[in-house]
Design a protein around this motif. Sequence first.
Motif, mmCIF file in Angstrom:
data_model
loop_
_atom_site.group_PDB
_atom_site.id
_atom_site.type_symbol
_atom_site.label_atom_id
_atom_site.label_comp_id
_atom_site.label_asym_id
_atom_site.label_seq_id
_atom_site.Cartn_x
_atom_site.Cartn_y
_atom_site.Cartn_z
ATOM 1 N N VAL A 55 45.587 26.172 -24.580
ATOM 2 C CA VAL A 55 45.507 25.203 -23.483
ATOM 3 C C VAL A 55 44.885 23.909 -23.985
ATOM 4 N N GLY A 56 45.265 22.803 -23.348
ATOM 5 C CA GLY A 56 44.691 21.499 -23.662
ATOM 6 C C GLY A 56 43.330 21.326 -23.004
ATOM 7 N N GLN A 57 42.601 20.298 -23.400
ATOM 8 C CA GLN A 57 41.240 20.091 -22.909
ATOM 9 C C GLN A 57 41.159 19.737 -21.428
ATOM 10 N N ASN A 58 42.242 19.266 -20.819
ATOM 11 C CA ASN A 58 42.221 18.910 -19.393
ATOM 12 C C ASN A 58 42.761 20.010 -18.481
ATOM 13 N N VAL A 59 43.085 21.163 -19.018
ATOM 14 C CA VAL A 59 43.575 22.282 -18.207
ATOM 15 C C VAL A 59 42.381 22.915 -17.509
ATOM 16 N N ARG A 60 42.500 23.099 -16.167
ATOM 17 C CA ARG A 60 41.359 23.582 -15.394
ATOM 18 C C ARG A 60 41.531 24.977 -14.804
ATOM 19 N N THR A 61 42.759 25.427 -14.559
ATOM 20 C CA THR A 61 42.932 26.670 -13.807
ATOM 21 C C THR A 61 43.359 27.872 -14.633
ATOM 22 N N VAL A 62 43.777 27.688 -15.861
ATOM 23 C CA VAL A 62 44.192 28.822 -16.684
ATOM 24 C C VAL A 62 43.401 28.855 -17.977
ATOM 25 N N GLU A 63 43.307 30.049 -18.545
ATOM 26 C CA GLU A 63 42.612 30.251 -19.809
ATOM 27 C C GLU A 63 43.509 31.042 -20.746
ATOM 28 N N THR A 64 43.211 30.999 -22.011
ATOM 29 C CA THR A 64 43.936 31.785 -22.991
ATOM 30 C C THR A 64 43.844 33.260 -22.602
ATOM 31 N N GLY A 65 44.982 33.943 -22.636
ATOM 32 C CA GLY A 65 45.030 35.355 -22.274
ATOM 33 C C GLY A 65 45.500 35.614 -20.857
ATOM 34 N N ASP A 66 45.484 34.593 -19.988
ATOM 35 C CA ASP A 66 45.985 34.746 -18.620
ATOM 36 C C ASP A 66 47.490 34.965 -18.639
ATOM 37 N N ARG A 67 48.007 35.583 -17.588
ATOM 38 C CA ARG A 67 49.455 35.684 -17.399
ATOM 39 C C ARG A 67 49.826 34.664 -16.339
ATOM 40 N N VAL A 68 50.879 33.902 -16.593
ATOM 41 C CA VAL A 68 51.300 32.852 -15.676
ATOM 42 C C VAL A 68 52.771 33.013 -15.305
ATOM 43 N N LEU A 69 53.102 32.534 -14.122
ATOM 44 C CA LEU A 69 54.468 32.561 -13.618
ATOM 45 C C LEU A 69 55.027 31.155 -13.726
ATOM 46 N N TYR A 70 56.217 31.031 -14.327
ATOM 47 C CA TYR A 70 56.816 29.712 -14.532
ATOM 48 C C TYR A 70 58.329 29.794 -14.368
ATOM 49 N N ASP A 71 58.968 28.653 -14.262
ATOM 50 C CA ASP A 71 60.420 28.569 -14.150
ATOM 51 C C ASP A 71 61.006 28.377 -15.546
ATOM 52 N N PRO A 72 61.754 29.375 -16.054
ATOM 53 C CA PRO A 72 62.294 29.265 -17.415
ATOM 54 C C PRO A 72 63.270 28.105 -17.612
ATOM 55 N N GLU A 73 63.814 27.569 -16.534
ATOM 56 C CA GLU A 73 64.741 26.439 -16.679
ATOM 57 C C GLU A 73 64.017 25.125 -16.903
#
Length: 112
Positions: A55-73
């Motif tokens: 993650v970049g330095q300005n990312v606030r809600t996720v951390e390394t190791g989290d599972r996230v839901l995203y749109d593959p498109e």
Amino acid sequence: MSDNTHDKLPIRMLHDRVLVRSDSPEGERRSGGGILIPATAAVGRRLAWAEVVAVGQNVRTVETGDRVLYDPEDRAEVEVRGVAYVLMRERDLHAVAADRFEGSTDTTGLYL
């Protein structure tokens, strides 16, 4: 899914960027009942789960190791040391699932 393949990636994420590794490769998949669904099958917009690896330095809600839901498109792919990753902005994530949310009284375990 924490194999040592991406523990020491030779990159540093900037700003609000998130680097994830998809839980399942593109192509064929199985339904809950075990039916094989070919990659060419037409389906509606389908979101995918991935593990956050940087993650970049300005990312606030996720951390390394989290599972996230995203749109593959809506993704940009990058290959590092022969492994395919997806690069996106934090705002393009739809949900976060993490152990740190467990036991919280005001959450379902997903940050939506």
